[in-house]
Design an enzyme around this catalytic site. Structure first.
Site, mmCIF file in Angstrom:
data_model
loop_
_atom_site.group_PDB
_atom_site.id
_atom_site.type_symbol
_atom_site.label_atom_id
_atom_site.label_comp_id
_atom_site.label_asym_id
_atom_site.label_seq_id
_atom_site.Cartn_x
_atom_site.Cartn_y
_atom_site.Cartn_z
ATOM 1 N N SER A 53 -32.066 7.077 -50.766
ATOM 2 C CA SER A 53 -31.941 6.456 -52.083
ATOM 3 C C SER A 53 -30.541 5.892 -52.208
ATOM 4 O O SER A 53 -29.593 6.367 -51.567
ATOM 5 C CB SER A 53 -32.180 7.508 -53.175
ATOM 6 O OG SER A 53 -31.801 7.034 -54.449
ATOM 7 N N TYR A 85 -30.804 16.082 -57.960
ATOM 8 C CA TYR A 85 -31.386 15.139 -57.003
ATOM 9 C C TYR A 85 -30.294 14.384 -56.248
ATOM 10 O O TYR A 85 -30.360 14.246 -55.020
ATOM 11 C CB TYR A 85 -32.282 14.158 -57.762
ATOM 12 C CG TYR A 85 -32.916 13.093 -56.912
ATOM 13 C CD1 TYR A 85 -34.063 13.357 -56.177
ATOM 14 C CD2 TYR A 85 -32.387 11.804 -56.864
ATOM 15 C CE1 TYR A 85 -34.664 12.367 -55.402
ATOM 16 C CE2 TYR A 85 -32.980 10.809 -56.090
ATOM 17 C CZ TYR A 85 -34.113 11.096 -55.366
ATOM 18 O OH TYR A 85 -34.698 10.117 -54.600
#
Length: 340
Positions: A147, A160
Site C-alpha cells: 500500500s 494498519y
C-alpha cells in the site's frame, strides 16, 4: 482434484491469502482465468466457498483452505496440502489483513497485537512457508500486496500503517538476502492505492461515520492486474499502482512535515462518509465477518459508482520499457526526417 500436469505446462500453482474478498478475491479470479490452479487461504468459509466457485467458473482449479494466517503452523500445513493436491507452488501472494479504524487512544493493546499478527506476521508466515518449498527447487515468486501506506502513515489507521511499514522493511531485507544468494526465487511488492473492497464494512471501526477509502478509488480488478503481472515479473523491486500512490510516496519523501499538517486537517473527514456508522456493523478482527448467516462480501465494496476501472499510471508502469523504446524509436525517426 486435477493435478498440474493435467492442466498443461503453462498453468501455475498459485496461493493467495485473504482470498475470500477484496483484492485477494479479484487476484484469484484473474489467475484462474488463465488456467492456473489457485489455493485460496482465508478464515471465512462462506467467502472461501464463493471464491472457489468463481475460480472454477473462470477456468481454474480451486482449493479452498480455511486458515488464520496469524498461526504459522496452520499456514505451513496449508502449504503442504497445496503441494500434495495441486503440485509445487509457483507463486505465493500475501494479501490477508485486518485492521481497526480509530485513533491510537481508542485502540487497545490487544487489538494492536492482533492486527500485527495477521497483517504483518501473516505475511512473514506466508513468505516462510513459500520459501521452505521454493528455495530447494530454486524457483518461485512471492508477491507482497502492499500500500502507499507502507511509506506514509495516516490518521485513524495507525495499526494498519504500522503493519504495512513492517512488511516493507521485511521485504527489503528478504530481497537483499535472495540477491546475495543469487537465488532463483524472487520477491516483489505491489503498492496499492485506495481500492473499492469490502474492508470498509468489515474492519472494526470506532468512527462516528461510515468509513471510506480516500479518493481516487480503484476497482480491485486494477489491483489484480498488477499483482498477476508482478507474479510473472517478480525481479522488479516493486510496483506502484495509481497516480495517487505515486504522488503519496513522492510527497512523503520531500515534504513529509507538510503532509503531516495536511493530513491532520483533512485525514479525518476524507476517510468517512456523511452517513452514520451502522449499529452492529460486522468486524473481522477476531473472527470472520461473513459469520454464520452465510454472507459473502465478494471482491467489491459499496463504492462502485466512484471507482475507476483502469489506471493509466499502472499500465505505463507495467509497460515502461516498451514505452521508452517506442519513444526512442520515434525520436530516431524524427531526427532522420527533420530538414537539414
Amino acid at each position: 482434484m486435477t493435478g498440474r500436469a493435467d492442466r498443461g505446462a503453462r498453468a501455475k500453482v498459485v496461493v493467495v491469502t485473504g482470498a475470500s474478498g477484496g483484492i485477494g478475491r479479484a487476484c484469484a479470479r484473474r489467475f484462474a482465468a488463465r488456467g492456473d490452479a489457485v489455493a485460496l487461504l482465508a478464515r471465512g468459509v462462506n467467502g472461501l466457498a464463493a471464491a472457489a466457485a468463481e475460480v472454477r467458473a473462470a477456468g481454474g482449479t480451486a482449493l479452498a483452505i480455511p486458515v488464520d494466517v496469524a498461526d504459522f503452523d496452520a499456514v505451513d500445513r496449508a502449504a503442504t496440502r497445496v503441494e500434495q493436491e495441486l503440485g509445487p507452488i509457483d507463486v505465493w501472494v500475501n494479501d490477508a489483513f485486518t485492521s481497526v479504524f480509530a485513533p491510537v487512544t481508542e485502540i487497545s493493546a490487544a487489538e494492536f497485537r492482533r492486527v500485527t499478527e495477521v497483517t504483518y506476521l501473516g505475511y512473514v508466515h506466508g513468505t516462510k512457508a513459500a520459501l521452505a518449498r521454493m528455495l530447494p527447487r530454486d524457483r518461485g515468486a512471492v508477491v507482497q500486496v502492499g500500500s502507499a501506506l507502507a511509506y506514509r502513515g495516516i490518521p485513524l489507521q495507525s495499526a494498519y500503517c504500522a503493519a504495512k511499514h513492517a512488511i516493507q522493511g521485511f521485504q527489503d531485507a528478504l530481497r537483499c538476502e535472495l540477491l546475495h544468494e543469487r537465488s532463483g526465487v524472487a520477491a516483489t511488492m505491489v503498492q496499492m492505492p485506495a481500492v473499492n473492497t469490502p474492508q470498509f464494512d468489515w474492519v472494526l471501526s470506532r468512527l462516528p461515520r461510515r468509513a471510506q477509502p480516500v479518493p481516487p478509488i480503484y476497482q480491485p480488478e486494477v489491483a489484480a492486474r498488477a499483482v498477476v503481472y508482478a507474479a510473472d515479473h517478480p525481479r522488479r523491486r516493486e510496483y506502484w499502482v495509481g497516480g495517487s500512490t505515486v504522488a503519496t510516496i513522492a510527497a512523503n519523501k520531500v515534504i513529509a512535515g507538510l503532509l503531516d499538517r495536511y493530513l491532520a486537517r483533512t485525514g479525518y473527514d476524507s476517510q468517512q462518509t456523511a452517513e452514520p456508522r451502522p449499529a452492529g456493523q460486522a468486524a473481522n478482527l477476531w473472527r470472520p465477518a461473513d459469520g454464520a448467516e452465510g454472507r459473502d462480501f465478494g471482491a467489491h465494496g459499496r463504492f462502485d459508482r466512484r471507482a475507476h476501472r483502469r489506471s493509466p499510471q499502472a499500465w505505463l508502469s507495467r509497460h515502461a520499457r516498451a514505452v521508452a523504446l517506442g519513444a526512442a524509436a520515434a525520436g530516431v525517426v524524427w531526427l532522420a526526417r527533420r530538414p537539414r
